[in-house]
Design an enzyme around this catalytic site. Structure first.
Site, short mmCIF file in Angstrom:
data_model
loop_
_atom_site.label_atom_id
_atom_site.label_comp_id
_atom_site.label_asym_id
_atom_site.label_seq_id
_atom_site.Cartn_x
_atom_site.Cartn_y
_atom_site.Cartn_z
CB THR A 16 -0.94 -0.01 1.22
OG1 THR A 16 -1.75 -1.19 1.14
CG2 THR A 16 -1.83 1.20 1.25
CB VAL A 17 3.90 2.17 1.96
CG1 VAL A 17 4.98 3.23 1.89
CG2 VAL A 17 3.22 2.17 3.33
CE LYS A 32 -6.63 -4.09 -0.50
NZ LYS A 32 -5.26 -4.58 -0.23
N GLY A 102 -2.87 -9.26 0.18
CA GLY A 102 -1.88 -10.27 0.57
C GLY A 102 -0.99 -10.64 -0.60
NE ARG A 184 9.93 -0.79 7.44
CZ ARG A 184 8.69 -1.27 7.44
NH1 ARG A 184 8.24 -1.92 6.38
NH2 ARG A 184 7.90 -1.11 8.46
N1 LIG Z 1 8.78 2.09 3.24
C1 LIG Z 1 8.19 2.05 4.45
N2 LIG Z 1 8.66 2.81 5.46
C2 LIG Z 1 8.09 2.77 6.67
N3 LIG Z 1 7.02 2.02 6.98
C3 LIG Z 1 6.50 1.24 6.01
C4 LIG Z 1 7.06 1.22 4.71
N4 LIG Z 1 6.35 0.34 3.96
C5 LIG Z 1 5.40 -0.15 4.76
N5 LIG Z 1 5.48 0.38 6.00
C6 LIG Z 1 4.60 0.10 7.13
O1 LIG Z 1 4.44 -1.31 7.22
C7 LIG Z 1 3.08 -1.65 7.47
C8 LIG Z 1 2.54 -2.50 6.33
O2 LIG Z 1 2.60 -1.77 5.13
P1 LIG Z 1 1.44 -1.84 4.03
O3 LIG Z 1 0.12 -1.59 4.64
O4 LIG Z 1 1.86 -0.96 2.91
O5 LIG Z 1 1.53 -3.39 3.64
P2 LIG Z 1 0.66 -4.21 2.59
O6 LIG Z 1 1.60 -5.14 1.92
O7 LIG Z 1 -0.11 -3.28 1.75
O8 LIG Z 1 -0.35 -5.03 3.51
P3 LIG Z 1 -1.76 -5.75 3.12
O9 LIG Z 1 -1.40 -7.11 2.64
O10 LIG Z 1 -2.48 -5.76 4.42
O11 LIG Z 1 -2.44 -4.91 2.08
C9 LIG Z 1 2.33 -0.33 7.64
O12 LIG Z 1 2.27 -0.01 9.01
C10 LIG Z 1 3.21 0.67 6.90
O13 LIG Z 1 3.08 1.97 7.39
MG LIG Z 2 -2.16 -3.11 1.47
#
Ligand SMILES: Nc1ncnc2c1ncn2[C@@H]1O[C@H](COP(=O)(O)OP(=O)(O)OP(=O)(O)O)[C@@H](O)[C@H]1O
Ligand SMILES: [Mg+2]
Length: 211
Positions: A16-17, A32, A102, A184
């Protein structure tokens, strides 16, 4: 049409980030299709906040399920029947970033996983992968799953600290293009995210046609 599917080796790895940064950098839209879990900030809300995307550039989810679980289970708990065949990305001229839930083999129903939908769409996939321990196996497995279904692979986006040998072996054995690496970020803000994305990913590479 510039469209990307963003998937990952696992849940919670930063899809998502990354999607927020990509949609912002491309001045595109975000979709999404299936959101599981509505109590915390949804992925669409996170992208809106971190990518500073105006509401009209966040397309409504096709399914909004209450429980933070695999979509097939969250749907059952909500007494909703997901019809994967009906999931269709909206056609538009502007760039579109689509985020799965996921990883690739997450079930939507008892018989279909996300990868089955991606195979039908034939939209280039960006695989988000951690740089940390365990990622080589997960990333190469995900690439096998994509290729066995003839899903176009656009490239891998790493998330985490630099691990040169891990990144090299994934690119070599996975025969995949590395798009860049998002570190990160602390603090993670719209400004720090967009700056880091610009520093680590040449935006032009997303505008090239697939090789
Ligand atoms: N580059 C980054 N720097 C700091 N924190 C991050 C970074 N990428 C992700 N995070 C943190 O890690 C956590 C998970 O990130 P994110 O929600 O983007 O994962 P996702 O793969 O989209 O998860 P889902 O499978 O639930 O959709 C969140 O709390 C997000 O803020
Ligand atoms: Mg996500």
């Amino acid at each position: 049409m510039m469209r990307f599917v963003v998937t990952g080796t696992d849940t919670g790895i930063g899809k998502t980030v990354f999607s927020a940064a990509l949609a912002a950098a491309l001045e595109g839209y975000y979709w999404k299709p299936v959101q599981s879990g509505l109590e915390d900030e949804t992925d669409s809300q996170t992208v809106s906040r971190l990518g500073c995307l105006p509401p009209e550039r966040i397309l409504p989810e096709a399914y909004r399920l209450r429980t933070p679980a695999s979509p097939h289970m969250a749907a059952r708990l909500d007494h909703v029947a997901i019809t994967p065949e009906a999931l269709e990305p909206p056609a538009m001229d502007a760039p579109l970033v689509i985020e799965g839930a996921g990883g690739l083999l997450v079930p939507l129903t008892d018989s279909q996983v996300f990868a089955d939908v991606f195979a039908r769409w034939q939209i280039p996939v960006i695989l988000c992968a951690r740089t940390g321990l365990g990622t080589i196996n997960h990333t190469l497995l995900s690439l096998e799953a994509l290729r066995s279904r003839c899903i176009p692979v656009f490239g891998v986006a790493f998330i985490g600290e630099e691990q040169a040998e891990t990144q090299r072996i994934i690119a070599a054995m996975g025969q995949v293009r590395v798009l860049g690496r998002l570190p990160r970020l602390d603090p993670l803000t719209p400004e720090s995210l967009l700056q880091a994305f610009r520093d680590h990913f040449p935006v032009s590479s997303f505008k090239e046609r697939m090789a």
